[in-house]
Design an enzyme around this catalytic site. Sequence first.
Site, PDB file in Angstrom:
ATOM      1  N   ASP A  31       0.834  -1.209   0.000  1.00  0.00           N
ATOM      2  CA  ASP A  31       0.000   0.000   0.000  1.00  0.00           C
ATOM      3  C   ASP A  31       0.863   1.251   0.000  1.00  0.00           C
ATOM      4  O   ASP A  31       1.828   1.348   0.764  1.00  0.00           O
ATOM      5  CB  ASP A  31      -0.852   0.041   1.283  1.00  0.00           C
ATOM      6  CG  ASP A  31      -2.300  -0.319   1.045  1.00  0.00           C
ATOM      7  OD1 ASP A  31      -2.719  -0.464  -0.123  1.00  0.00           O
ATOM      8  OD2 ASP A  31      -3.021  -0.457   2.056  1.00  0.00           O
ATOM      9  N   GLU A  55     -13.859  -1.976  -1.682  1.00  0.00           N
ATOM     10  CA  GLU A  55     -14.019  -2.081  -0.225  1.00  0.00           C
ATOM     11  C   GLU A  55     -15.307  -1.429   0.242  1.00  0.00           C
ATOM     12  O   GLU A  55     -15.661  -0.332  -0.197  1.00  0.00           O
ATOM     13  CB  GLU A  55     -12.824  -1.428   0.488  1.00  0.00           C
ATOM     14  CG  GLU A  55     -13.029  -1.407   2.013  1.00  0.00           C
ATOM     15  CD  GLU A  55     -11.804  -1.052   2.850  1.00  0.00           C
ATOM     16  OE1 GLU A  55     -10.721  -0.843   2.274  1.00  0.00           O
ATOM     17  OE2 GLU A  55     -11.943  -0.990   4.084  1.00  0.00           O
TER      18      GLU A  55
HETATM   19  N1  LIG Z   1      -8.380  -4.748  11.415  1.00  0.00           N
HETATM   20  C1  LIG Z   1      -8.746  -4.070  10.330  1.00  0.00           C
HETATM   21  N2  LIG Z   1      -9.510  -4.680   9.407  1.00  0.00           N
HETATM   22  C2  LIG Z   1      -9.889  -4.034   8.279  1.00  0.00           C
HETATM   23  O1  LIG Z   1     -10.597  -4.630   7.440  1.00  0.00           O
HETATM   24  C3  LIG Z   1      -9.453  -2.684   8.087  1.00  0.00           C
HETATM   25  C4  LIG Z   1      -8.641  -2.096   9.068  1.00  0.00           C
HETATM   26  N3  LIG Z   1      -8.307  -2.793  10.187  1.00  0.00           N
HETATM   27  N4  LIG Z   1      -8.154  -0.833   8.947  1.00  0.00           N
HETATM   28  C5  LIG Z   1      -8.279  -0.158   7.688  1.00  0.00           C
HETATM   29  C6  LIG Z   1      -9.556  -0.475   7.069  1.00  0.00           C
HETATM   30  C7  LIG Z   1     -10.720   0.101   7.861  1.00  0.00           C
HETATM   31  N5  LIG Z   1     -11.718  -0.888   7.631  1.00  0.00           N
HETATM   32  C8  LIG Z   1     -12.963  -0.920   8.234  1.00  0.00           C
HETATM   33  C9  LIG Z   1     -13.082  -0.845   9.600  1.00  0.00           C
HETATM   34  C10 LIG Z   1     -14.325  -0.872  10.176  1.00  0.00           C
HETATM   35  C11 LIG Z   1     -15.473  -0.967   9.401  1.00  0.00           C
HETATM   36  C12 LIG Z   1     -16.809  -0.995  10.057  1.00  0.00           C
HETATM   37  O2  LIG Z   1     -16.919  -0.935  11.256  1.00  0.00           O
HETATM   38  N6  LIG Z   1     -17.881  -1.158   9.288  1.00  0.00           N
HETATM   39  C13 LIG Z   1     -19.241  -1.265   9.812  1.00  0.00           C
HETATM   40  C14 LIG Z   1     -20.219  -0.648   8.853  1.00  0.00           C
HETATM   41  C15 LIG Z   1     -20.208   0.845   8.960  1.00  0.00           C
HETATM   42  C16 LIG Z   1     -21.307   1.511   8.155  1.00  0.00           C
HETATM   43  O3  LIG Z   1     -21.539   1.121   7.022  1.00  0.00           O
HETATM   44  O4  LIG Z   1     -21.902   2.452   8.691  1.00  0.00           O
HETATM   45  C17 LIG Z   1     -19.602  -2.745  10.002  1.00  0.00           C
HETATM   46  O5  LIG Z   1     -20.424  -3.012  10.891  1.00  0.00           O
HETATM   47  O6  LIG Z   1     -19.062  -3.600   9.291  1.00  0.00           O
HETATM   48  C18 LIG Z   1     -15.338  -1.041   8.022  1.00  0.00           C
HETATM   49  C19 LIG Z   1     -14.081  -1.014   7.446  1.00  0.00           C
HETATM   50  C20 LIG Z   1     -11.267  -1.902   6.754  1.00  0.00           C
HETATM   51  N7  LIG Z   1      -9.830  -1.910   6.991  1.00  0.00           N
HETATM   52  C1  LIG Z   2      -8.088  -3.842   3.661  1.00  0.00           C
HETATM   53  C2  LIG Z   2      -7.081  -3.755   2.560  1.00  0.00           C
HETATM   54  C3  LIG Z   2      -7.713  -3.746   1.219  1.00  0.00           C
HETATM   55  C4  LIG Z   2      -6.156  -2.577   2.763  1.00  0.00           C
HETATM   56  O1  LIG Z   2      -6.101  -1.638   2.026  1.00  0.00           O
HETATM   57  C5  LIG Z   2      -5.291  -2.609   3.946  1.00  0.00           C
HETATM   58  O2  LIG Z   2      -5.198  -3.659   4.622  1.00  0.00           O
HETATM   59  O3  LIG Z   2      -4.669  -1.599   4.229  1.00  0.00           O
HETATM   60 MG   LIG Z   3      -4.961  -0.011   2.842  1.00  0.00          MG
END
Ligand SMILES: Nc1nc(=O)c2c([nH]1)NC[C@@H]1CN(c3ccc(C(=O)N[C@@H](CCC(=O)O)C(=O)O)cc3)CN21
Ligand SMILES: CC(C)C(=O)C(=O)O
Ligand SMILES: [Mg+2]
Length: 276
Positions: free
Chosen positions: A89, A188
């Site tokens: 990244d 994503e």
């Molecule tokens: N440990 C980790 N896993 C990941 O997949 C991840 C990271 N960190 N850090 C960078 C990004 C941030 N990501 C994330 C982190 C949290 C949600 C989350 O809490 N989503 C909610 C939905 C939120 C909404 O649509 O309002 C969920 O309940 O899944 C989503 C992506 C994905 N990536």
């Molecule tokens: C979740 C993936 C696609 C990413 O960009 C990351 O791990 O930083």
């Molecule tokens: Mg990333």
Amino acid sequence: MSAVVDTKRISVPEIIAKKAVRQPVVCLTCYHAHTARLLDSHVDLMLVGDSLGMVIHGMENTLGVTLEMMILHGQAVMRGAKKALVVVDMPFGSYEESPQVAFRNAARVISETGAQAVKLEGGERMAETVHYLSQRGIPVMGHIGLTPQRIQIFGGFKTQGRTEAEWPAIEADAKAIAEAGAFSMVLEGMAEPLAAKITGQVPVPTIGIGASAECDGQILVMEDMLGLNPKPPKFVRTYANMGEDIEAAVKAYAADVRARTFPGVENVYQMKKKTG
Ligand SMILES: Nc1nc(=O)c2c([nH]1)NC[C@@H]1CN(c3ccc(C(=O)N[C@@H](CCC(=O)O)C(=O)O)cc3)CN21
Ligand SMILES: CC(C)C(=O)C(=O)O
Ligand SMILES: [Mg+2]
């Protein structure tokens, strides 16, 4: 002569070719040499994601991750990965300013780590940069939908495309980076039917995370699927409970030290026997 071991690395064209034959592209994030070695024969692609800032450095979001951190972890992963394609990244601030700045920093990532490709977040607004890099020998993976480096604009990690009004802009992002030469793209955090539609519209593999099973491949953060995240997002399926396993192991070790049952006879060194 020693036996020839098959360690040929998967190439960028081989990843692209999987789409036409509907072979799913298996991806996981990876940040260290020892996990890279364990993943290597099971995944097609390892992503040294900037999520490492949150997952292993305890940061609140990915904005504080530096190019130096990405290079350090990229080098570690490359020491363990012999077959999988490795993508690193580009962190926040290292590529947005201009295609030239992006090239300079991406070239450092490629030459100092030996990784095959870089990934950067953004659609239409980054298309010129995707083109500039790929024209100059750096394969680029795109990343659209929920792009964590724009957390301050979104106001959180929010799923994209949940109303049809949002679709055209995200579809245009996918088209723009595909035409600019991205060899694949992460979709994503987007509504499932949108991810499926984009997958049908672009010629390169789409890699879903919180997107759709109809994407051409899937990626998860390795620590999430291993059960090391106490509060995993909804899109994670956990395949192990390593958090619990680590805690149980540490608890047992602490008890042994306190009871003086560790180290045991098998763990200690005796004096050398006197000779003559
Ligand atoms: N440990 C980790 N896993 C990941 O997949 C991840 C990271 N960190 N850090 C960078 C990004 C941030 N990501 C994330 C982190 C949290 C949600 C989350 O809490 N989503 C909610 C939905 C939120 C909404 O649509 O309002 C969920 O309940 O899944 C989503 C992506 C994905 N990536
Ligand atoms: C979740 C993936 C696609 C990413 O960009 C990351 O791990 O930083
Ligand atoms: Mg990333």
